[in-house]
Design a protein around this motif. Structure first.
Motif, short mmCIF file in Angstrom:
data_model
loop_
_atom_site.label_atom_id
_atom_site.label_comp_id
_atom_site.label_asym_id
_atom_site.label_seq_id
_atom_site.Cartn_x
_atom_site.Cartn_y
_atom_site.Cartn_z
N HIS A 89 0.96 -1.18 0.00
CA HIS A 89 0.08 -0.02 0.07
C HIS A 89 0.94 1.28 0.06
N GLY A 90 0.70 2.14 -0.86
CA GLY A 90 1.31 3.40 -0.96
C GLY A 90 0.72 4.48 -0.35
N ALA A 91 1.35 5.00 0.93
CA ALA A 91 0.67 6.14 1.47
C ALA A 91 1.87 6.80 2.40
N PHE A 92 1.56 8.15 2.63
CA PHE A 92 2.37 8.80 3.54
C PHE A 92 2.14 8.21 4.87
N HIS A 93 3.43 8.40 5.58
CA HIS A 93 3.46 8.03 7.25
C HIS A 93 2.25 8.30 8.05
N GLU A 94 1.71 9.53 7.87
CA GLU A 94 0.85 10.22 8.65
C GLU A 94 -0.48 9.45 8.25
N ASP A 95 -0.76 9.23 6.99
CA ASP A 95 -2.10 8.54 6.44
C ASP A 95 -2.16 7.14 6.87
N CYS A 96 -0.94 6.12 6.88
CA CYS A 96 -1.02 5.06 7.24
C CYS A 96 -1.38 5.12 8.77
N THR A 97 -0.56 5.68 9.54
CA THR A 97 -0.76 5.62 11.07
C THR A 97 -2.44 6.08 11.48
N ILE A 98 -3.13 7.11 10.76
CA ILE A 98 -4.27 7.65 11.08
C ILE A 98 -5.37 6.62 10.69
N ASP A 99 -4.78 5.97 9.36
CA ASP A 99 -6.06 4.89 8.96
C ASP A 99 -5.93 3.99 9.94
N ILE A 100 -4.89 3.28 10.60
CA ILE A 100 -5.06 2.21 11.36
C ILE A 100 -5.96 2.56 12.55
N ALA A 101 -5.43 3.80 13.09
CA ALA A 101 -6.35 4.35 14.24
C ALA A 101 -7.74 4.45 14.04
N ASN A 102 -8.13 4.76 12.89
CA ASN A 102 -9.42 5.11 12.60
C ASN A 102 -10.30 3.87 12.37
N ARG A 103 -9.65 2.82 11.68
CA ARG A 103 -10.33 1.57 11.55
C ARG A 103 -10.41 0.83 12.93
N LEU A 104 -9.48 1.09 13.70
CA LEU A 104 -9.54 0.48 15.32
C LEU A 104 -10.74 0.99 15.90
N VAL A 105 -10.87 2.40 15.95
CA VAL A 105 -11.78 3.12 16.77
C VAL A 105 -13.13 2.69 16.20
N THR A 106 -13.30 2.58 14.65
CA THR A 106 -14.68 2.40 14.12
C THR A 106 -15.22 0.83 14.50
N LEU A 107 -14.06 0.07 14.66
CA LEU A 107 -14.50 -1.68 14.80
C LEU A 107 -14.95 -1.63 16.36
N LEU A 108 -13.99 -1.10 17.21
CA LEU A 108 -14.15 -1.45 18.53
C LEU A 108 -14.91 -0.40 19.47
#
Length: 154
Positions: A89-108
């Motif tokens: 997956h091609g993405a900037f550091h900031e985008d990868c980090t926040i995407d991970i956090a958002n997916r977890l917050v949405t799920l949990l």
């Protein structure tokens, strides 16, 4: 002693191919058997990789995810597959980090979550990205993430 209900899981105990992208990855959750207790769950991914969206070169990070569950726990195999899906997956550091956090917050819908992403240098400059949902619950034992800032070889 409580037992975790794993009846709704599709990946645990099964052979599962690595998702080709984070969007295709299936994150799964299980009910927390300790609702009402403030406890911290930590996941550490010291060999996280993604791709630079401009050059296609690999980027490497040490990622630490801390969260205080409410009703749900993330199932760790699904989290591992999700994190590994960033390899292509091609993405900037900031985008990868926040995407991970958002997916977890949405799920949990956790009581609290923070992520520390300690990226190795790109172009000679390390980029560390930190995010959290708000203040941690009062009285929570919150250990340091234990990842020193990048200091090079010396």
């Amino acid at each position: 002693m409580s037992q975790t209900d794993v009846s709704g899981l599709s990946q645990l105990g099964a052979k599962v191919d690595l998702p080709q992208s984070p969007d295709q990855a299936v994150l799964e959750r299980v009910p927390s058997g300790n609702r009402g207790a403030d406890f911290l769950v930590r996941f550490t991914a010291p060999e996280f990789t993604s791709l630079c969206p401009m050059t296609g070169q690999p980027d490497f990070a040490h990622i630490v995810i801390d969260y205080v569950p409410d009703e749900w726990l993330v199932e760790s195999k699904s989290l591992k597959l999700f994190l590994h899906s960033f390899r292509n997956h091609g993405a900037f550091h900031e985008d990868c980090t926040i995407d991970i956090a958002n997916r977890l917050v949405t799920l949990l819908s956790p009581r609290w979550l923070r992520i520390g992403a300690y990226w190795y240098p790109r172009g000679g400059i390390p980029i560390d990205v930190f995010w959290q949902t708000g203040k941690p619950p009062e009285g929570l034992w919150l250990p340091d993430q234990g990842v020193p800032t990048y200091r090079g070889r010396g």
